[in-house]
Design an enzyme around this catalytic site. Structure first.
Site, short mmCIF file in Angstrom:
data_model
loop_
_atom_site.label_atom_id
_atom_site.label_comp_id
_atom_site.label_asym_id
_atom_site.label_seq_id
_atom_site.Cartn_x
_atom_site.Cartn_y
_atom_site.Cartn_z
N ASP A 190 -1.12 -55.76 -80.68
CA ASP A 190 -1.67 -54.35 -80.67
C ASP A 190 -1.45 -53.64 -79.36
O ASP A 190 -1.59 -54.12 -78.10
CB ASP A 190 -2.70 -54.44 -81.06
CG ASP A 190 -3.46 -52.95 -81.59
OD1 ASP A 190 -2.53 -51.96 -82.25
OD2 ASP A 190 -4.61 -52.49 -81.63
N GLU B 168 4.09 -53.17 -81.52
CA GLU B 168 2.73 -52.32 -81.94
C GLU B 168 3.50 -51.21 -81.52
O GLU B 168 2.83 -50.48 -79.88
CB GLU B 168 2.39 -52.11 -82.60
CG GLU B 168 1.54 -51.40 -83.07
CD GLU B 168 0.60 -50.39 -82.03
OE1 GLU B 168 1.15 -48.94 -81.85
OE2 GLU B 168 -0.40 -50.47 -81.42
N ASP C 21 -4.91 -48.52 -90.48
CA ASP C 21 -5.13 -46.73 -89.81
C ASP C 21 -4.74 -46.02 -90.28
O ASP C 21 -5.32 -44.85 -90.33
CB ASP C 21 -5.00 -47.25 -88.71
CG ASP C 21 -5.06 -47.88 -87.57
OD1 ASP C 21 -6.69 -48.88 -87.83
OD2 ASP C 21 -5.52 -48.69 -85.80
#
Length: 503
Positions: A295, A342, A395
């Site tokens: 992430d 990401e 998300d």
């Protein structure tokens, strides 16, 4: 897992699985989901972080970067071992995790199981437990002591503990290990069972051609065993308060930016140790998954530094990250790294250079593609092969929810591009990802089932109500797996036999 081969899969967090004990775990429904993935021709099961949850029940703010979430430990294997009596289960919500009710009850069951183990375990089980504790000592000793100290303090942050403990005075720590020996043993038992169960699930999945894809947050929480055990690796003052914190700057979507509050790494000190902490963290991640997503990958090229006393992210500046040196050190120790970067948000050329230099695929989100024109980087005809295509992530809103909120222009654009409408937007987006040149494609289960915004997993920046979604088997039926299998076979991502074409 070879990231250069065509493959596809489904994004579903462990806690979103069905099951009788208030939240999804590594129990029978996890194995049933693997079977479902296999029947649909899928070869990837992507999870969110499996580390302990933090404030707001978020899996991205846990108390350890190495430990597993105690709430994912299934109770059925503990009953089967004879360590736990079959529990009387409260009437939990089958469609949503009520963490306030579920976690105290599950901890009670885990404590009963630990007591049963220490009273009745076989010699073989005791030896396996001792061997595991020895093998995991490098992180386990600090984590279990951290949890043992904070448990009777109702989770009081470590920088508020008595001076000897927060400053890790050797005598104070030795006294605490004796004082809390029983509590330490409990947390060791829980982590042992987490590892046993996630390892068994991974083996089951791999035997059926399904790879587990994990998720590694870049930062750790301030109130964590990681920060307490090595405060010298973070920007903290003499009272262990953060002098600078992580976040992202203001943009069109947020005039105040985002102040995440995570402590920032002292990359110079990590470099002096040849990035040993990060190597250990990646090694741990690869023991539980075949591939994992990092992430906020852009933070390794450059990260946004916010003063610790700033209430928002308006005051901040970009700093240079460790870059290639970090991943070269990890690769030298562990070999080739099956990592997905990401690379969303504010991305600059140095991020692309680092990603490509490492040979990591980035991410493409189809929902982002229809707000501009025909040369937008998130449109499938613009994607490279070294990418993971998503309809959306945890998300994002669901595809159907996105359609319901989309502007008339976006609906017209996507309708023309994908030749679809409201009734089939989710399958059209899945088909577009599957048929693209991207080597990997992943779809949230909510999109495979065609669900709307009521089934969304997370709304960034909103506290409360997130991370609790669960599905039920009677929502699934046979059609989603059949259609997904057809799409997967036709796009060269799964067994061609799933098409069942006439001779």
């Amino acid at each position: 897992m070879n990231l250069n081969q065509r493959a596809s899969g489904v994004l579903l967090h462990i806690t979103s699985l069905p099951g009788p004990h208030g939240m999804g775990d590594f129990g029978p429904d996890a194995y049933r989901f693997v079977d479902w993935l296999q029947s649909a021709g899928q070869s990837i099961w992507q999870l969110l972080p499996t580390t302990p949850i933090g404030p707001g029940d978020s899996p991205y703010q846990g108390v350890s970067a190495f430990a597993g979430s105690q709430w994912m430990v299934a109770l059925e294997p503990l009953v089967a071992k004879g360590w736990l009596a079959a529990p009387a289960v409260p009437d939990f919500d089958a469609r949503h995790v009520d963490y306030g009710r579920v976690t105290p009850w599950r901890e009670q069951q885990l404590r009963a199981a630990a007591a049963g183990f220490f009273e009745r375990a076989t010699d073989a089980d005791r030896q396996a437990f001792a061997a595991w504790c020895l093998a995991q000592q490098s992180w386990l000793d600090d984590y279990t002591l951290f949890m043992a100290i904070r448990s009777p303090l109702n989770g009081q942050p470590w920088w508020t503990w008595e001076d000897g403990l927060k400053r890790r005075d050797p005598k104070a720590l030795a006294t605490a290990r004796k004082q809390y020996a029983g509590e330490i043993a409990f947390w060791q038992f829980v982590q042992w069972q987490f590892d046993e169960q996630i390892g068994a699930l991974k083996a089951y999945a791999n035997a059926r051609g399904v790879h587990i894809m994990g998720d590694l947050p870049i930062f750790v929480a301030h109130d964590s065993a990681d920060c307490w055990s090595r405060p010298d690796l973070y920007y903290l003052d003499d009272d262990f308060q953060t002098t600078v914190v992580a976040g992202v700057p203001p943009d069109d979507l947020g005039p105040l930016g985002q102040r995440w509050g995570n402590p920032l790494y002292r990359w110079d000190r990590m470099a002096a140790e040849n990035y040993a902490w990060w190597t250990a963290r990646v090694k741990r991640a690869l023991s539980q998954a075949d591939v994992f997503r990092i992430d906020h990958f852009r933070g390794f090229a450059g990260y946004y530094e916010i003063p610790g006393d700033s209430p928002d992210a308006k005051r901040g500046e970009w700093k240079t990250g460790p870059g290639m040196a970090l991943f070269e050190a990890i690769k030298a120790a562990l070999g080739e790294l099956p990592i997905v970067a990401e690379d969303l948000g504010f991305i600059t050329d140095d991020v692309h250079e680092l990603r490509d230099g490492c040979g990591f695929p980035g991410m493409k989100i189809l929902q982002f593609a229809f707000g501009a024109e025909g040369d937008h980087e998130f449109l499938p005809h613009m994607w490279p092969r070294a990418a993971v295509a998503y309809t959306g992530t945890h998300d994002n809103d669901t595809v159907r929810g996105w359609w319901n909120q989309a502007s008339p222009r976006e609906r017209a654009f996507v309708g023309s591009y994908l030749a679809c409408g409201e009734h089939d937007i989710h399958w059209a987006m899945i088909r577009a990802c599957a048929n693209s040149v991207a080597n990997m494609a992943v779809y949230p289960l909510q999109d495979v089932l065609g669900f709307d915004s009521a089934h969304r997993m997370n709304v960034p920046g909103v506290l409360g109500g997130n991370w609790g979604w669960r599905f039920q088997w009677d929502w699934v039926g046979s059609e989603p797996a059949r259609v997904l299998g057809l799409i997967t076979a036709a796009s060269g991502r799964g067994p061609f036999e799933l098409l069942k074409l006439p001779c």
